[in-house]
Design an enzyme around this catalytic site. Structure first.
Site, PDB file in Angstrom:
ATOM      1  N   GLU A   1      -1.725  -1.182  -3.721  1.00 18.15           N
ATOM      2  CA  GLU A   1      -2.853  -0.325  -3.329  1.00 18.15           C
ATOM      3  C   GLU A   1      -2.484   1.154  -3.420  1.00 18.15           C
ATOM      4  O   GLU A   1      -1.419   1.552  -2.957  1.00 18.15           O
ATOM      5  CB  GLU A   1      -3.249  -0.690  -1.895  1.00 18.15           C
TER       6      GLU A   1
ATOM      7  N   HIS B   1     -12.379  -1.669   2.417  1.00 16.83           N
ATOM      8  CA  HIS B   1     -11.460  -0.981   3.319  1.00 16.83           C
ATOM      9  C   HIS B   1     -12.131  -0.952   4.689  1.00 16.83           C
ATOM     10  O   HIS B   1     -13.294  -0.586   4.808  1.00 16.83           O
ATOM     11  CB  HIS B   1     -11.238   0.446   2.812  1.00 16.83           C
TER      12      HIS B   1
ATOM     13  N   ASP C   1       0.857  -1.193   0.000  1.00 20.20           N
ATOM     14  CA  ASP C   1       0.000   0.000   0.000  1.00 20.20           C
ATOM     15  C   ASP C   1       0.891   1.240   0.000  1.00 20.20           C
ATOM     16  O   ASP C   1       1.777   1.369   0.847  1.00 20.20           O
ATOM     17  CB  ASP C   1      -0.886  -0.032   1.260  1.00 20.20           C
TER      18      ASP C   1
HETATM   19 MG   LIG Z   1      -4.975   1.799   2.097  1.00 19.78          MG
END
Ligand SMILES: [Mg+2]
Length: 388
Positions: free
Chosen positions: A233, A309, A207
Site C-alpha cells: 500500500e 480505507h 503499508d
Molecule cells: Mg494506508
C-alpha cells in the site's frame, strides 16, 4: 420533505501517552473528526463525518455548503452532490461578471462534501426506514475484515500480528515504515517475523504510507515477494501516480492506493496510469457514498478490487460498512487496531465483528446512535493529530 438545518461539530479523541504509536507520520496524539448533521423538517437528523482540519471543515459546511442545501429535498442525493461540487468548481466573479474556476475543488472542500453526503444517506435511510446499504443495493450482508495495525518494532512484529490472527482475522496489515531509522533490511526482518507469527494461511498486507522513493520501494518490493504479500500500500507518494505505476510494473505484489485521493477524477488518473490493483477510497474524503459508487463502477470496468480505507471516527467506519455491503468489487474492509475510542465508543450499539468478518447492522440509516455524552467525551482539542 425539506432540509431545515445543516450544522457541524469538531470532535477529538486524545490518545493517552502509553497508547501512542509512532510512524513516519510522527507520534499520534489524537484522532479528529468533524461530525455533520443534516436535519429534515420533521426533526429526523442524519449524521455524517468528514476527515480534514475540523474548524475549517465546520466553517465550509456551515458557511459555504449549508446555504446550498436548505429547503432542498434530502432524498435527492445525486442532485445535491452535483450542486455542492459544482459550487466548489466555479465562483462568480463580481468584477468580471462571469464564473471563474476555484482552487478549492479538492482537499477540505471535498471532505466537507463527503461529510454532508454521508449525513444525507443516513437521513434518507431513517426517513425511508431502511439501512443505507439496502438503499444502495446490497450484494452481501457481511464482508471479510482485515486487522489494520503492525507498528511493533523488529521481531516483536511476530507477536503483534499473531495476536490478530488468534482473534480470528484471516487478513492483517502492517506498517513497513514504523521505525525512525527506516532500512530495507529492518523492514524485511519485521515482515519475516510477521509471516512467522501468522503462518501461511493468513493474508498479509504492508503499508508504506507513501513515504518511500521509487527506487527504494522497488527494492523493498523485490525483497518482500517471497513472503506472499497480498498488497503493497502506498509504496511512494500518492502524488506520484507515474511512480506508483513504475513500482507496480516492477513487482508481482499488487499495489494498493487511494486513501488520499478525491473524486472519480483522481481515481481515473490512477486507472489511466495503471498505477494500482486495489482501490482504496475513503468515504469521508473522496466524496461520500454518492461519489464512491461511481469510483467503484469505474474500477469494476477495469477489473480492479475495492478495499475502502476506513480509519477515523465511528461514523466513517459505519459508513464504510454500508459501502462494503453494496459494492460488488469490494472484497475486504479495514478494521483499525489502534487505540480509537472515537471509533469504538462513539455509539450506543456495538459493531458486529466476529471470526474475521464485519456484519451489516439491520437498522435504518447507518444504524448507529450517538451516545448521550459524546459531546463532552470527545470535546475538540486544538492542534495537530501527529507531533514529532
Ligand atoms: Mg494506508
Amino acid at each position: 420533505m425539506r432540509i431545515t438545518d445543516v450544522r457541524a461539530m469538531p470532535v477529538s479523541d486524545p490518545v493517552p501517552e502509553e497508547k501512542r504509536h509512532r510512524t513516519d507520520l510522527g507520534t499520534k496524539v489524537k484522532t479528529d473528526a468533524t461530525l455533520v448533521f443534516v436535519e429534515a423538517e420533521d426533526g429526523t437528523t442524519g449524521v455524517g463525518a468528514a476527515l480534514g482540519s475540523p474548524p475549517t471543515i465546520a466553517s465550509i459546511v456551515e458557511h459555504e455548503l449549508a446555504p446550498q442545501l436548505l429547503d432542498a429535498d434530502p432524498l435527492y442525493t445525486e442532485r445535491l452532490w452535483e450542486r455542492m461540487y459544482a459550487g466548489s468548481r466555479w465562483k462568480p466573479s463580481l468584477e468580471r461578471g462571469y464564473s471563474q474556476p476555484r482552487e478549492d475543488r479538492r482537499g477540505i472542500t471535498l471532505e466537507a462534501i463527503s461529510g454532508i453526503d454521508i449525513a444525507l444517506w443516513d437521513l434518507k435511510g431513517k426517513l425511508l426506514d431502511q439501512p443505507v446499504y439496502t438503499l444502495l443495493g446490497p450484494v452481501r450482508d457481511d464482508v471479510q475484515a482485515y486487522a489494520s495495525g503492525g507498528w511493533a518494532p523488529g521481531e516483536r512484529a511476530e507477536t503483534e500480528m499473531r495476536g490478530y490472527a488468534e482473534r480470528g482475522f484471516d487478513a492483517v496489515k502492517m506498517r513497513v515504515v514504523g521505525e525512525d531509522d527506516f532500512s530495507i533490511e529492518n523492514a524485511v526482518i519485521r515482515v519475516e517475523a510477521a509471516r512467522r507469527g501468522i503462518g501461511d494461511d493468513v493474508d498479509l498486507m504492508v503499508d508504506a504510507h507513501g513515504s518511500l522513493d521509487v527506487s527504494t520501494a522497488k527494492r523493498l518490493a523485490k525483497r518482500l515477494e517471497p513472503y506472499d504479500i497480498e498488497w503493497f500500500e502506498e509504496p511512494v507518494s500518492p502524488d506520484d501516480h507515474a511512480g506508483l505505476a513504475e513500482v507496480r510494473r516492477s513487482t508481482t505484489i499488487p499495489i494498493a492506493t487511494g486513501e488520499r485521493e478525491f473524486t472519480r477524477f483522481d481515481f481515473l488518473s490512477l486507472m489511466e496510469e495503471r498505477a494500482m490493483d486495489v482501490v482504496q477510497p475513503d468515504v469521508a474524503r473522496a466524496g461520500g457514498f454518492t461519489e464512491i459508487r461511481r469510483i467503484a463502477a469505474m474500477a469494476s470496468a477495469r477489473g480492479l478490487r475495492i478495499a475502502p480505507h476506513a480509519w477515523g471516527s465511528g461514523v466513517l467506519f459505519a459508513a464504510s460498512i454500508h459501502l462494503a455491503m453494496a459494492l460488488p468489487n469490494c472484497h475486504l474492509l479495514e478494521v483499525s487496531q489502534a487505540h480509537m475510542p472515537l471509533m469504538y465508543d462513539l455509539f450506543e450499539e456495538d459493531y458486529e465483528i466476529r471470526d474475521g468478518r464485519v456484519y451489516a447492522p439491520d437498522r435504518p440509516g447507518l444504524g448507529f446512535t450517538l451516545r448521550d455524552d459524546y459531546a463532552d467525551r470527545f470535546e475538540y482539542v486544538e492542534g495537530p493529530e501527529y507531533v514529532f
